[in-house]
Design a protein around this motif. Structure first.
Motif, PDB file in Angstrom:
ATOM      1  N   ASN A 121       0.843  -1.193   0.000  1.00  0.00           N
ATOM      2  CA  ASN A 121       0.000   0.000   0.000  1.00  0.00           C
ATOM      3  C   ASN A 121       0.877   1.241   0.000  1.00  0.00           C
ATOM      4  OD1 ASN A 121      -2.351   1.450  -0.043  1.00  0.00           O
ATOM      5  ND2 ASN A 121      -3.152   0.690   1.891  1.00  0.00           N
ATOM      6  N   LEU A 122       0.256   2.360  -0.326  1.00  0.00           N
ATOM      7  CA  LEU A 122       0.902   3.669  -0.305  1.00  0.00           C
ATOM      8  C   LEU A 122       0.046   4.597   0.539  1.00  0.00           C
ATOM      9  CD1 LEU A 122       2.985   5.782  -1.305  1.00  0.00           C
ATOM     10  CD2 LEU A 122       1.542   6.108  -3.303  1.00  0.00           C
ATOM     11  N   LEU A 123       0.629   5.108   1.624  1.00  0.00           N
ATOM     12  CA  LEU A 123      -0.077   6.012   2.523  1.00  0.00           C
ATOM     13  C   LEU A 123       0.509   7.417   2.400  1.00  0.00           C
ATOM     14  CD1 LEU A 123      -0.203   3.803   5.753  1.00  0.00           C
ATOM     15  CD2 LEU A 123      -1.782   3.818   3.840  1.00  0.00           C
ATOM     16  N   GLY A 124      -0.252   8.387   2.870  1.00  0.00           N
ATOM     17  CA  GLY A 124       0.274   9.752   2.922  1.00  0.00           C
ATOM     18  C   GLY A 124       0.069  10.544   1.665  1.00  0.00           C
ATOM     19  N   ALA A 125      -0.540   9.953   0.619  1.00  0.00           N
ATOM     20  CA  ALA A 125      -0.759  10.681  -0.622  1.00  0.00           C
ATOM     21  C   ALA A 125      -2.023  10.161  -1.302  1.00  0.00           C
ATOM     22  CB  ALA A 125       0.446  10.522  -1.551  1.00  0.00           C
ATOM     23  N   PRO A 126      -3.205  10.571  -0.850  1.00  0.00           N
ATOM     24  CA  PRO A 126      -4.433  10.028  -1.429  1.00  0.00           C
ATOM     25  C   PRO A 126      -4.729  10.525  -2.834  1.00  0.00           C
ATOM     26  CG  PRO A 126      -4.945  11.709   0.193  1.00  0.00           C
ATOM     27  CD  PRO A 126      -3.466  11.482   0.275  1.00  0.00           C
ATOM     28  N   TYR A 127      -4.164  11.686  -3.216  1.00  0.00           N
ATOM     29  CA  TYR A 127      -4.478  12.262  -4.530  1.00  0.00           C
ATOM     30  C   TYR A 127      -3.349  13.195  -4.944  1.00  0.00           C
ATOM     31  CZ  TYR A 127      -6.940  15.003  -8.101  1.00  0.00           C
ATOM     32  OH  TYR A 127      -7.292  15.647  -9.255  1.00  0.00           O
ATOM     33  N   ARG A 128      -2.959  13.131  -6.232  1.00  0.00           N
ATOM     34  CA  ARG A 128      -1.860  13.963  -6.731  1.00  0.00           C
ATOM     35  C   ARG A 128      -2.212  14.742  -7.988  1.00  0.00           C
ATOM     36  NH1 ARG A 128       3.114  11.634  -5.508  1.00  0.00           N
ATOM     37  NH2 ARG A 128       3.275  11.255  -3.275  1.00  0.00           N
ATOM     38  N   GLY A 129      -3.415  14.628  -8.500  1.00  0.00           N
ATOM     39  CA  GLY A 129      -3.769  15.294  -9.744  1.00  0.00           C
ATOM     40  C   GLY A 129      -4.384  14.316 -10.720  1.00  0.00           C
ATOM     41  N   GLY A 130      -4.977  14.853 -11.791  1.00  0.00           N
ATOM     42  CA  GLY A 130      -5.685  14.009 -12.734  1.00  0.00           C
ATOM     43  C   GLY A 130      -7.151  13.895 -12.362  1.00  0.00           C
ATOM     44  N   ASN A 131      -7.881  13.075 -13.103  1.00  0.00           N
ATOM     45  CA  ASN A 131      -9.317  12.934 -12.865  1.00  0.00           C
ATOM     46  C   ASN A 131      -9.605  11.686 -12.041  1.00  0.00           C
ATOM     47  OD1 ASN A 131      -8.557  11.311 -15.204  1.00  0.00           O
ATOM     48  ND2 ASN A 131     -10.732  10.859 -15.388  1.00  0.00           N
ATOM     49  N   ALA A 132     -10.562  11.788 -11.148  1.00  0.00           N
ATOM     50  CA  ALA A 132     -11.008  10.646 -10.346  1.00  0.00           C
ATOM     51  C   ALA A 132     -12.162   9.945 -11.054  1.00  0.00           C
ATOM     52  CB  ALA A 132     -11.433  11.097  -8.952  1.00  0.00           C
ATOM     53  N   VAL A 133     -12.335   8.660 -10.770  1.00  0.00           N
ATOM     54  CA  VAL A 133     -13.368   7.838 -11.392  1.00  0.00           C
ATOM     55  C   VAL A 133     -14.078   7.049 -10.293  1.00  0.00           C
ATOM     56  CG1 VAL A 133     -13.831   5.954 -13.001  1.00  0.00           C
ATOM     57  CG2 VAL A 133     -12.088   7.645 -13.554  1.00  0.00           C
ATOM     58  N   ILE A 134     -15.403   6.927 -10.395  1.00  0.00           N
ATOM     59  CA  ILE A 134     -16.183   6.125  -9.446  1.00  0.00           C
ATOM     60  C   ILE A 134     -16.822   4.962 -10.202  1.00  0.00           C
ATOM     61  CG2 ILE A 134     -18.179   6.084  -7.924  1.00  0.00           C
ATOM     62  CD1 ILE A 134     -17.602   8.827  -7.054  1.00  0.00           C
ATOM     63  N   THR A 135     -16.567   3.746  -9.723  1.00  0.00           N
ATOM     64  CA  THR A 135     -17.156   2.548 -10.309  1.00  0.00           C
ATOM     65  C   THR A 135     -17.960   1.820  -9.237  1.00  0.00           C
ATOM     66  OG1 THR A 135     -15.233   1.172  -9.784  1.00  0.00           O
ATOM     67  CG2 THR A 135     -15.225   2.317 -11.898  1.00  0.00           C
ATOM     68  N   LYS A 136     -18.940   1.042  -9.667  1.00  0.00           N
ATOM     69  CA  LYS A 136     -19.787   0.252  -8.775  1.00  0.00           C
ATOM     70  C   LYS A 136     -20.404   1.110  -7.678  1.00  0.00           C
ATOM     71  CE  LYS A 136     -17.125  -3.970  -9.563  1.00  0.00           C
ATOM     72  NZ  LYS A 136     -16.321  -5.056  -8.952  1.00  0.00           N
ATOM     73  N   ASN A 137     -20.553   2.399  -7.964  1.00  0.00           N
ATOM     74  CA  ASN A 137     -21.242   3.353  -7.091  1.00  0.00           C
ATOM     75  C   ASN A 137     -20.478   3.717  -5.823  1.00  0.00           C
ATOM     76  OD1 ASN A 137     -23.608   4.990  -6.893  1.00  0.00           O
ATOM     77  ND2 ASN A 137     -24.190   3.767  -5.117  1.00  0.00           N
ATOM     78  N   THR A 138     -19.635   2.824  -5.305  1.00  0.00           N
ATOM     79  CA  THR A 138     -18.933   3.112  -4.048  1.00  0.00           C
ATOM     80  C   THR A 138     -17.427   2.917  -4.151  1.00  0.00           C
ATOM     81  OG1 THR A 138     -19.261   0.830  -3.286  1.00  0.00           O
ATOM     82  CG2 THR A 138     -20.923   2.447  -2.651  1.00  0.00           C
ATOM     83  N   GLN A 139     -16.899   2.622  -5.322  1.00  0.00           N
ATOM     84  CA  GLN A 139     -15.469   2.381  -5.488  1.00  0.00           C
ATOM     85  C   GLN A 139     -14.838   3.592  -6.166  1.00  0.00           C
ATOM     86  OE1 GLN A 139     -14.006  -0.873  -8.085  1.00  0.00           O
ATOM     87  NE2 GLN A 139     -13.091  -1.716  -6.242  1.00  0.00           N
ATOM     88  N   LEU A 140     -14.015   4.309  -5.426  1.00  0.00           N
ATOM     89  CA  LEU A 140     -13.381   5.534  -5.914  1.00  0.00           C
ATOM     90  C   LEU A 140     -11.957   5.220  -6.365  1.00  0.00           C
ATOM     91  CD1 LEU A 140     -13.224   8.613  -6.303  1.00  0.00           C
ATOM     92  CD2 LEU A 140     -12.603   8.792  -3.881  1.00  0.00           C
ATOM     93  N   ILE A 141     -11.635   5.561  -7.604  1.00  0.00           N
ATOM     94  CA  ILE A 141     -10.311   5.323  -8.172  1.00  0.00           C
ATOM     95  C   ILE A 141      -9.670   6.672  -8.453  1.00  0.00           C
ATOM     96  CG2 ILE A 141      -9.027   4.197 -10.021  1.00  0.00           C
ATOM     97  CD1 ILE A 141     -11.450   2.401 -10.458  1.00  0.00           C
ATOM     98  N   SER A 142      -8.480   6.883  -7.922  1.00  0.00           N
ATOM     99  CA  SER A 142      -7.785   8.160  -8.085  1.00  0.00           C
ATOM    100  C   SER A 142      -6.315   7.911  -8.394  1.00  0.00           C
ATOM    101  CB  SER A 142      -7.923   9.016  -6.822  1.00  0.00           C
ATOM    102  OG  SER A 142      -7.363   8.346  -5.708  1.00  0.00           O
ATOM    103  N   PRO A 143      -5.689   8.754  -9.219  1.00  0.00           N
ATOM    104  CA  PRO A 143      -4.257   8.613  -9.495  1.00  0.00           C
ATOM    105  C   PRO A 143      -3.419   9.191  -8.359  1.00  0.00           C
ATOM    106  CG  PRO A 143      -5.181  10.411 -10.786  1.00  0.00           C
ATOM    107  CD  PRO A 143      -6.320   9.812 -10.022  1.00  0.00           C
ATOM    108  N   VAL A 144      -2.343   8.478  -8.009  1.00  0.00           N
ATOM    109  CA  VAL A 144      -1.410   8.928  -6.975  1.00  0.00           C
ATOM    110  C   VAL A 144      -0.003   8.829  -7.569  1.00  0.00           C
ATOM    111  CG1 VAL A 144      -0.607   8.634  -4.618  1.00  0.00           C
ATOM    112  CG2 VAL A 144      -2.945   8.029  -5.202  1.00  0.00           C
TER     113      VAL A 144
END
Length: 860
Positions: A7-30
């Motif tokens: 896992n990678l902690l301390g950096a939940p988001y770094r830029g780019g677009n976020a995507v939500i799948t299956k209504n509750t699954q959030l995908i973000s670039p780090v």
């Protein structure tokens, strides 16, 4: 040695677009990785795959199975999300400005520069050329920034920076129509040099419904086309409602203009939800607006950040809004109906300086240059406490043995004690005159707290309870960067740049007990878990191991060649000839003291066997070419007369700036001769910490806090193999109801699945007898299997019964060999504690629910 990235902690988001799948699954670039957050379970994990550079665009298939990730070098990964593996790769020829799957999942629309390319989605099939380009549209006059499919996947709407939107048909070749702004619709904005320039380009999403224009200093305008009747736009001619070609048969006219009234703020993110007919707009001042269409009624207008919002997206149901701020590393999920946060995470703004595990390995604390102390839940990967009382960089952390309090040292001249139960700073340790603290420790009993200084070269000793200074240890002639108590004795070890490591008896007030002299500056120091050995790292790249009882040098490891590698852009010498940074700045012993981890200003973390003084393994912390120091050889074509071309600012660049992970310049405690790179962040590891269970370790790197863990399911390591010890023999013993013999055979075979099968084959009444028959050398392996079952198995009472009988039957043996069994015992304690907490939370929730139900009057 089979540590793998977890896992990678301390950096939940770094830029780019976020995507939500299956209504509750959030995908973000780090950075160059992808983070997946389950919003219903509040659990975050980072996929074990990397791109070449930072990820700028993401797109998910409608069913959430596939994910497209495009980096800054236009390289695309086609990822299977459930399996977390890369299926295919492709490189596009130009910058990707937009990316979108069709609703039926068969096609992928890619905006590449001014072109729009339609590709057939590869899927699971194996092929030499999995990506098949179906069609290319070249009607845009500027960069494509937005794509939107029709519900039947036959039409595609394209928005570009030429202030126009165009519709295309996929079933037949052809460009249908376009519309855009005329000069009289666009108010010109005076630039600094006096020339008139058009406002920022159109950034529409669902442009067949709404077009959102970034109006520069004018504000934000929304333009609505003709009403949408479910099948398409109304037609001017009667009787054409059943015509499938509604997209080009109807007449598109401007209905109304609406302003968002955000003064000089610009639109930076936008999303439209068709089911609710709502638009969410994010602005450059950190404010977002939620509007009901078609009347453009403002439902919410809130400020959630101090910097511009770089992504805003609805979930499938439309009840949750996701926002990201790249500059601050914020990722927020907000329920607009209940006006509550579902997720609120923010990483460290500057580099992480220190990291440490809690005694039960469930928590991880980090301190950084942004003056903050954050505490993370290792299992869920989320931050649940942030302390902000420090006024300068946090340089050292130390967990107390009670597992509920944490110590932190800072350059602001204070050492603070934090309480996790009350979420507050309950004690502050100070000095008569302000000092800058760079090292911190406390004795195992928790009676005294010690901190080393940067400026006065002293070690201050406080009473933990009263907060009064008990002693000031003097003798060092340079900053005291390393400080650690012996785990089993009262000796305090300190390291300094004055070429010495000193041992102190703090409680007897005898001053220096022993001095170990080195040939170079000593950067850090670490005790072995049994306290009989001491490791120190020097500026010449060596690790020295000292016998603390005899006071003699035991071993020396030459690590310059192992940690070497990587060339910074501003270096005038090759990586092989450069001597800067080839030393270890952080050391950490394993739980059993058999090996040691070492890292520094390099892309590698080195693991050494202490007894044989050999390098066991090197972990490369990142392959991200957006960081400096990853490559050994630089491209000569990128060197210009003005310096490296990547470090030259481009005034015409319109890219969204990501989070700046570079440290705050030279704060005064960097290594002698080190120079911060004013360009890209330099890859480095500032701190290491191994979990007390020995199952994982954390590294505070430029990219964030990396977690590496051991996965025993892929390791075959038999302990006592014989020709008769086979899986078939284990199965036969289970069928013959000889469970004790079956368990012994599975232990000798050391196959995880067989061991668990034998555990479940034992009847509850026979657990005591089988536990007594287990041999002492198999206790550790049996405990590890029970720990895994406690965390993943629903039969809680059955596994706890096993743990109880093992402790009863082998209590005296465990006490005699607790050093060997210590990692397994800590893992067992961690699993039982977590199960207890989960049960306590569930019981409390059920109790409150029952009280509420009992209080409701019976109307029947």
């Amino acid at each position: 040695m089979e540590f793998r990235f977890e896992n990678l902690l301390g950096a939940p988001y770094r830029g780019g677009n976020a995507v939500i799948t299956k209504n509750t699954q959030l995908i973000s670039p780090v950075g160059n990785r992808v983070s997946v957050t389950d919003l219903s379970k509040n659990h975050s994990v980072t996929l074990p795959l990397e791109t070449s550079t930072n990820i700028c665009r993401l797109a998910s298939s409608p069913d959430g199975t596939f994910l497209l990730a495009v980096d800054e070098q236009n390289r695309c990964l086609f990822i299977n999300l459930p399996r977390r593996v890369v299926l295919h790769r492709i490189t596009f020829k130009d910058k990707v400005g937009a990316l979108k799957f069709s609703p039926n999942g068969k096609f992928i629309a890619v905006g590449i520069g001014k072109l729009v390319e339609i590709w057939r989605s590869p899927g699971f099939r194996r092929a030499v050329l999995p990506f098949e380009r179906v069609r290319t549209f070249a009607n845009s006059d500027d960069k494509v920034v937005s794509l939107e499919w029709s519900l039947d996947s036959d039409y595609l709407l394209v928005g570009s920076r030429d202030l126009a939107a165009r519709a295309f048909t996929i079933a037949r070749d052809g460009y249908i129509f376009s519309w855009g702004y005329t000069e009289k619709d666009v108010k010109m904005d005076e630039s600094e040099d006096g020339h008139s320039e058009p406002p920022s380009p159109v950034t529409p999403d669902r442009a067949d419904e709404v077009m959102v224009e970034n109006g520069g200093g004018v504000g934000t305008e929304l333009k609505k086309r003709k009403e949408y009747d479910g099948k398409g736009l109304e037609s001017d001619e009667e009787g054409d409602d059943d015509d499938e070609e509604y997209m080009h048969r109807g007449k598109w006219v401007l209905l109304r203009k609406d302003g968002c009234n955000q003064a000089s703020a610009k639109v930076t993110a936008c999303d439209y939800h068709q089911g609710l007919d709502m638009v969410v707009v994010g602005f450059s001042n950190g404010v977002f607006g939620l509007y009901q269409m078609p009347d453009f009624i403002c439902i919410h207008l809130l400020s959630i950040s101090r910097q511009k919002l770089t992504t805003a997206v609805f979930n499938e149901r439309g009840n949750w809004l996701t926002f990201g701020c790249a500059k601050l590393g914020q990722l927020l999920v907000w329920d607009w109906r209940t006006e509550t946060y579902i997720l609120k995470q923010q990483g460290h703004y500057f580099d992480v300086n220190c990291v440490t595990y809690s005694p039960d390995s469930q928590l991880l604390a980090t301190g950084a240059d942004d003056n903050k102390v954050k505490v993370w839940n290792v299992m869920s990967g989320t931050c649940f406490i942030t302390f902000t009382e420090h006024t300068n960089a946090v340089t050292a952390l130390h967990f107390m043995a009670d597992n509920h309090s944490l110590l932190s040292a800072s350059l602001d001249g204070t050492v603070r004690a934090w309480d996790f139960k009350r979420y507050k700073n309950y004690k502050t340790y100070t000095t008569p005159t302000p000092r800058q603290f760079v090292s911190l420790t406390a004795d195992p009993s928790g009676d005294v707290v010690c901190a080393g200084t940067l400026d006065s070269f002293e070690i201050f000793v406080w009473s933990k309870k009263t907060g009064q200074i008990k002693d000031i240890l003097s003798g060092h002639e340079a900053p005291v960067h390393g400080l650690m108590f012996s785990p089993l004795t009262q000796l305090l070890a300190s390291s300094s740049w004055d070429y010495t490591v000193r041992l102190w008896d703090v409680f007897a007030s005898k001053g220096t007990v022993e001095t170990f002299r080195h040939n170079h500056d000593v950067l850090t120091v670490a005790f072995r878990p049994d306290g009989k050995q001491l490791a120190s790292s020097t500026l010449d790249g060596q690790i020295n191991f000292w016998d603390t009882i005899e006071g003699v040098l035991m071993y020396t490891i030459e690590g310059r060649r192992d940690i070497a590698g990587g060339r910074v852009m501003t270096d005038r010498r090759s990586a092989a000839n450069s001597s800067s940074g080839k030393c270890f700045t952080t050391l950490c012993y394993s739980a059993d003291g058999g090996y040691i981890l070492a890292a520094g200003t390099s892309r590698y973390i080195c693991m050494y066997d202490i007894a044989d003084q050999v390098l066991l393994r090197r972990f490369q912390i990142s392959h991200n070419l957006s960081l400096d120091g990853v490559l050994d050889f630089l491209h000569s074509k990128k060197m210009t007369e003005a310096g490296p071309i990547d470090l030259i600012d481009d005034d015409n660049s319109d890219e969204e700036g990501g989070i700046d992970k570079q440290s705050r310049g030279n704060l005064g405690y960097d290594l002698p001769g080190s120079r911060p790179n004013r360009g890209r962040p330099i890859i480095r590891t500032k701190s290491l910490s191994i979990a007390p269970t020995g199952r994982s370790f954390a590294a505070a790197t430029t990219e964030g806090v990396l977690i590496f863990s051991i996965d025993d399911t892929f390791i075959f390591d038999p302990t006592d193999l014989d020709i008769d010890v086979t899986p078939e023999a284990v199965e036969a013993a289970i069928e013959e109801d000889e469970v004790s013999r079956a368990l012994a055979l599975s232990m000798r075979l050391n196959e995880d699945s067989l061991i668990k099968k034998c555990i479940f084959a034992v009847a509850p009444a026979d657990i005591k007898a089988v536990a007594i028959s287990v041999r002492q050398k198999y206790l550790e392996r049996l405990m590890e299997a029970l720990v895994d079952l406690l965390e993943n198995c629903p039969h809680l009472e059955f596994i706890l019964h096993w743990c109880q009988e093992i402790c009863k039957a082998h209590g005296s043996s465990i006490q005699r060999n607790y050093r060997t069994l210590l990692p397994a015992l800590r893992s067992l304690q961690k699993a039982i504690t977590r199960a207890h907490q989960d049960l306590a939370d569930m019981c409390s929730s059920n109790e409150y629910t029952l009280r509420y139900l009992c209080s409701v009057p019976n109307n029947h």
